[in-house]
Design a protein around this motif. Structure first.
Motif, PDB file in Angstrom:
ATOM      1  N   ALA A   9       1.199  -5.336   0.294  1.00 33.35           N
ATOM      2  CA  ALA A   9       1.814  -6.652   0.530  1.00 33.35           C
ATOM      3  C   ALA A   9       1.708  -7.539  -0.702  1.00 33.35           C
ATOM      4  O   ALA A   9       2.543  -8.415  -0.917  1.00 33.35           O
ATOM      5  CB  ALA A   9       1.159  -7.338   1.729  1.00 33.35           C
ATOM      6  N   LEU A  13       0.233   5.765   1.384  1.00 32.38           N
ATOM      7  CA  LEU A  13       0.038   4.651   2.321  1.00 32.38           C
ATOM      8  C   LEU A  13       1.072   4.638   3.434  1.00 32.38           C
ATOM      9  O   LEU A  13       2.205   5.095   3.242  1.00 32.38           O
ATOM     10  CB  LEU A  13       0.123   3.325   1.551  1.00 32.38           C
ATOM     11  CG  LEU A  13      -0.978   3.086   0.518  1.00 32.38           C
ATOM     12  CD1 LEU A  13      -0.649   1.862  -0.320  1.00 32.38           C
ATOM     13  CD2 LEU A  13      -2.331   2.921   1.198  1.00 32.38           C
ATOM     14  N   ASP A  60       4.217   0.389   6.194  1.00 29.27           N
ATOM     15  CA  ASP A  60       4.130  -1.049   6.435  1.00 29.27           C
ATOM     16  C   ASP A  60       2.803  -1.667   6.005  1.00 29.27           C
ATOM     17  O   ASP A  60       2.477  -2.785   6.384  1.00 29.27           O
ATOM     18  CB  ASP A  60       4.351  -1.353   7.911  1.00 29.27           C
ATOM     19  CG  ASP A  60       3.301  -0.687   8.799  1.00 29.27           C
ATOM     20  OD1 ASP A  60       2.560   0.183   8.308  1.00 29.27           O
ATOM     21  OD2 ASP A  60       3.234  -1.043   9.997  1.00 29.27           O
ATOM     22  N   SER A  61       2.007  -0.944   5.201  1.00 28.75           N
ATOM     23  CA  SER A  61       0.660  -1.456   4.895  1.00 28.75           C
ATOM     24  C   SER A  61       0.244  -1.121   3.472  1.00 28.75           C
ATOM     25  O   SER A  61       0.714  -0.144   2.882  1.00 28.75           O
ATOM     26  CB  SER A  61      -0.379  -0.854   5.849  1.00 28.75           C
ATOM     27  OG  SER A  61      -0.070  -1.134   7.188  1.00 28.75           O
ATOM     28  N   GLY A  62      -0.658  -1.964   2.939  1.00 29.57           N
ATOM     29  CA  GLY A  62      -1.368  -1.627   1.710  1.00 29.57           C
ATOM     30  C   GLY A  62      -0.860  -2.203   0.418  1.00 29.57           C
ATOM     31  O   GLY A  62      -1.587  -2.205  -0.577  1.00 29.57           O
ATOM     32  N   ARG A 102      -9.034  -1.655  -3.725  1.00 29.74           N
ATOM     33  CA  ARG A 102      -9.340  -2.783  -2.845  1.00 29.74           C
ATOM     34  C   ARG A 102     -10.233  -3.811  -3.534  1.00 29.74           C
ATOM     35  O   ARG A 102     -10.163  -5.002  -3.242  1.00 29.74           O
ATOM     36  CB  ARG A 102      -9.973  -2.301  -1.541  1.00 29.74           C
ATOM     37  CG  ARG A 102     -11.362  -1.721  -1.636  1.00 29.74           C
ATOM     38  CD  ARG A 102     -11.856  -1.289  -0.264  1.00 29.74           C
ATOM     39  NE  ARG A 102     -13.288  -0.973  -0.266  1.00 29.74           N
ATOM     40  CZ  ARG A 102     -14.000  -0.800   0.839  1.00 29.74           C
ATOM     41  NH1 ARG A 102     -13.420  -0.907   2.030  1.00 29.74           N
ATOM     42  NH2 ARG A 102     -15.284  -0.529   0.769  1.00 29.74           N
ATOM     43  N   PHE A 112      -6.257  -4.633   5.752  1.00 27.36           N
ATOM     44  CA  PHE A 112      -5.934  -3.205   5.826  1.00 27.36           C
ATOM     45  C   PHE A 112      -7.037  -2.354   5.200  1.00 27.36           C
ATOM     46  O   PHE A 112      -7.466  -1.344   5.776  1.00 27.36           O
ATOM     47  CB  PHE A 112      -4.596  -2.936   5.124  1.00 27.36           C
ATOM     48  CG  PHE A 112      -4.262  -1.475   4.985  1.00 27.36           C
ATOM     49  CD1 PHE A 112      -3.836  -0.737   6.087  1.00 27.36           C
ATOM     50  CD2 PHE A 112      -4.375  -0.837   3.755  1.00 27.36           C
ATOM     51  CE1 PHE A 112      -3.531   0.614   5.963  1.00 27.36           C
ATOM     52  CE2 PHE A 112      -4.074   0.512   3.623  1.00 27.36           C
ATOM     53  CZ  PHE A 112      -3.653   1.238   4.733  1.00 27.36           C
ATOM     54  N   TYR A 113      -7.502  -2.747   4.006  1.00 33.35           N
ATOM     55  CA  TYR A 113      -8.465  -1.919   3.274  1.00 33.35           C
ATOM     56  C   TYR A 113      -9.917  -2.114   3.719  1.00 33.35           C
ATOM     57  O   TYR A 113     -10.722  -1.185   3.625  1.00 33.35           O
ATOM     58  CB  TYR A 113      -8.358  -2.196   1.773  1.00 33.35           C
ATOM     59  CG  TYR A 113      -7.085  -1.657   1.162  1.00 33.35           C
ATOM     60  CD1 TYR A 113      -6.901  -0.290   0.998  1.00 33.35           C
ATOM     61  CD2 TYR A 113      -6.062  -2.507   0.766  1.00 33.35           C
ATOM     62  CE1 TYR A 113      -5.731   0.214   0.450  1.00 33.35           C
ATOM     63  CE2 TYR A 113      -4.884  -2.018   0.217  1.00 33.35           C
ATOM     64  CZ  TYR A 113      -4.727  -0.658   0.068  1.00 33.35           C
ATOM     65  OH  TYR A 113      -3.560  -0.163  -0.465  1.00 33.35           O
ATOM     66  N   ASN A 150      -0.318 -12.736   1.554  1.00 31.22           N
ATOM     67  CA  ASN A 150      -0.042 -11.306   1.473  1.00 31.22           C
ATOM     68  C   ASN A 150      -1.299 -10.525   1.102  1.00 31.22           C
ATOM     69  O   ASN A 150      -1.532  -9.421   1.610  1.00 31.22           O
ATOM     70  CB  ASN A 150       1.077 -11.047   0.466  1.00 31.22           C
ATOM     71  CG  ASN A 150       2.444 -11.385   1.028  1.00 31.22           C
ATOM     72  OD1 ASN A 150       2.606 -12.367   1.760  1.00 31.22           O
ATOM     73  ND2 ASN A 150       3.446 -10.586   0.719  1.00 31.22           N
ATOM     74  N   ARG A 172       1.556   3.264  -3.746  1.00 32.19           N
ATOM     75  CA  ARG A 172       1.973   3.805  -2.446  1.00 32.19           C
ATOM     76  C   ARG A 172       1.963   5.333  -2.475  1.00 32.19           C
ATOM     77  O   ARG A 172       1.512   5.985  -1.525  1.00 32.19           O
ATOM     78  CB  ARG A 172       3.371   3.296  -2.081  1.00 32.19           C
ATOM     79  CG  ARG A 172       3.454   1.790  -1.877  1.00 32.19           C
ATOM     80  CD  ARG A 172       4.664   1.409  -1.042  1.00 32.19           C
ATOM     81  NE  ARG A 172       4.531   1.958   0.297  1.00 32.19           N
ATOM     82  CZ  ARG A 172       3.730   1.452   1.221  1.00 32.19           C
ATOM     83  NH1 ARG A 172       3.003   0.387   0.966  1.00 32.19           N
ATOM     84  NH2 ARG A 172       3.654   2.016   2.399  1.00 32.19           N
ATOM     85  N   LYS A 212      -3.397  -9.880   4.098  1.00 35.95           N
ATOM     86  CA  LYS A 212      -2.940  -8.705   4.862  1.00 35.95           C
ATOM     87  C   LYS A 212      -3.492  -7.423   4.256  1.00 35.95           C
ATOM     88  O   LYS A 212      -3.977  -6.525   4.976  1.00 35.95           O
ATOM     89  CB  LYS A 212      -1.410  -8.640   4.867  1.00 35.95           C
ATOM     90  CG  LYS A 212      -0.715  -9.771   5.598  1.00 35.95           C
ATOM     91  CD  LYS A 212       0.793  -9.593   5.478  1.00 35.95           C
ATOM     92  CE  LYS A 212       1.548 -10.797   6.022  1.00 35.95           C
ATOM     93  NZ  LYS A 212       3.017 -10.650   5.803  1.00 35.95           N
ATOM     94  N   ASP A 213      -3.417  -7.323   2.927  1.00 31.47           N
ATOM     95  CA  ASP A 213      -3.922  -6.119   2.265  1.00 31.47           C
ATOM     96  C   ASP A 213      -5.426  -5.955   2.462  1.00 31.47           C
ATOM     97  O   ASP A 213      -5.916  -4.843   2.727  1.00 31.47           O
ATOM     98  CB  ASP A 213      -3.613  -6.179   0.766  1.00 31.47           C
ATOM     99  CG  ASP A 213      -2.165  -5.861   0.451  1.00 31.47           C
ATOM    100  OD1 ASP A 213      -1.489  -5.254   1.302  1.00 31.47           O
ATOM    101  OD2 ASP A 213      -1.710  -6.219  -0.658  1.00 31.47           O
TER     102      ASP A 213
END
Length: 253
Positions: free
Chosen positions: A155, A148, A151-153, A40, A86-87, A79, A143, A82-83
């Protein structure tokens, strides 16, 4: 008339590319050593880099040369947002700060934008072609390593407008053709190649700063075992066709 800039860039940055692949961080990553704690941080630095680059590219989208390489479908800022959500959670903006090496990288993008915008082509090529090539392999590694959600992590390495491997190959060919038809003289071509090599150095410095985080997770002994051996870079050992699947800057990274 074709400038063969794509070949000049690929051939002219092979050694720099190898140097990035031989960083301790990348050696660990390619062996599946990927943890959210440092992944991250990498994404946060990339967010600052891509935000600066894409702001400059958008500013110059009507420039007679830079505008020919303006492909907003490649842009990564949203994108990455979005990541980071998530993190880090929804408060991610207040939690991230650029590393020292990241600040140097961003400052270089701004300097180029202010003084010689044609060199932004080197920054865009090095980042985005890496994302579409080796970055796809890195996405799979990340991944799997971090287990993961579907749908996440990752992008960062997902291109909604260029979704399939076939579409990515076609787009990269389109991008190379656009490079080759830029109206550039030899002096500017060499400046762009030199700048691309510097981009690899800037990138290497960013990921080098994460080595302490990797070592803290896996321990010094394992870290040394994984990272001690030098390896021939993918672009140096690959043929021209194989090089399209290179482990590039993103992971380029």
């Amino acid at each position: 008339m074709s400038s063969h800039l794509d070949v000049r860039l690929r051939e002219g940055t092979k050694h720099s590319h190898t140097m990035v692949e031989n960083t301790a961080f990348m050696k660990c990553f390619l062996k599946g050593i990927v943890e959210k704690s440092f992944f991250r941080k990498l994404l946060a630095d990339l967010y600052f880099v891509y935000s600066a680059l894409e702001e400059e590219l958008q500013w110059y989208q009507h420039h007679p040369i830079v505008g020919m390489m303006y492909f907003p479908e490649l842009h990564r800022q949203r994108n990455l947002e979005k990541d980071l959500a998530f993190y880090y959670g929804e408060n991610w903006r207040s939690q991230i700060v650029p590393s020292k090496a990241c600040r140097v990288y961003v400052n270089r993008i701004r300097e180029v934008g202010n003084t010689q915008p044609e060199l932004l082509i080197a920054h865009a090529y090095t980042r985005y072609m890496g994302d579409l090539s080796g970055g796809q392999a890195l996405r799979k590694i990340a991944r799997s390593a971090m287990d993961l959600p579907s749908d996440s992590g990752t992008a960062m390495h997902e291109f909604e407008q260029i979704p399939t491997p076939e579409a990515k190959r076609e787009f990269k060919e389109q991008y190379r053709q656009a490079l080759n038809f830029l109206p550039l003289d030899e002096a500017m071509i060499q400046k762009i190649v030199d700048e691309a090599n510097y981009v690899f150095t800037l990138n290497r410095d960013v990921i080098h700063e994460l080595e302490a985080d990797v070592k803290a997770v896996i321990g010094e002994h394992v870290f040394d075992l994984v990272t001690r051996q030098e390896q021939l870079g993918s672009t140096e050992r690959a043929s021209e066709s194989e090089a399209l699947g290179m482990i590039a800057l993103d992971y380029s990274i």
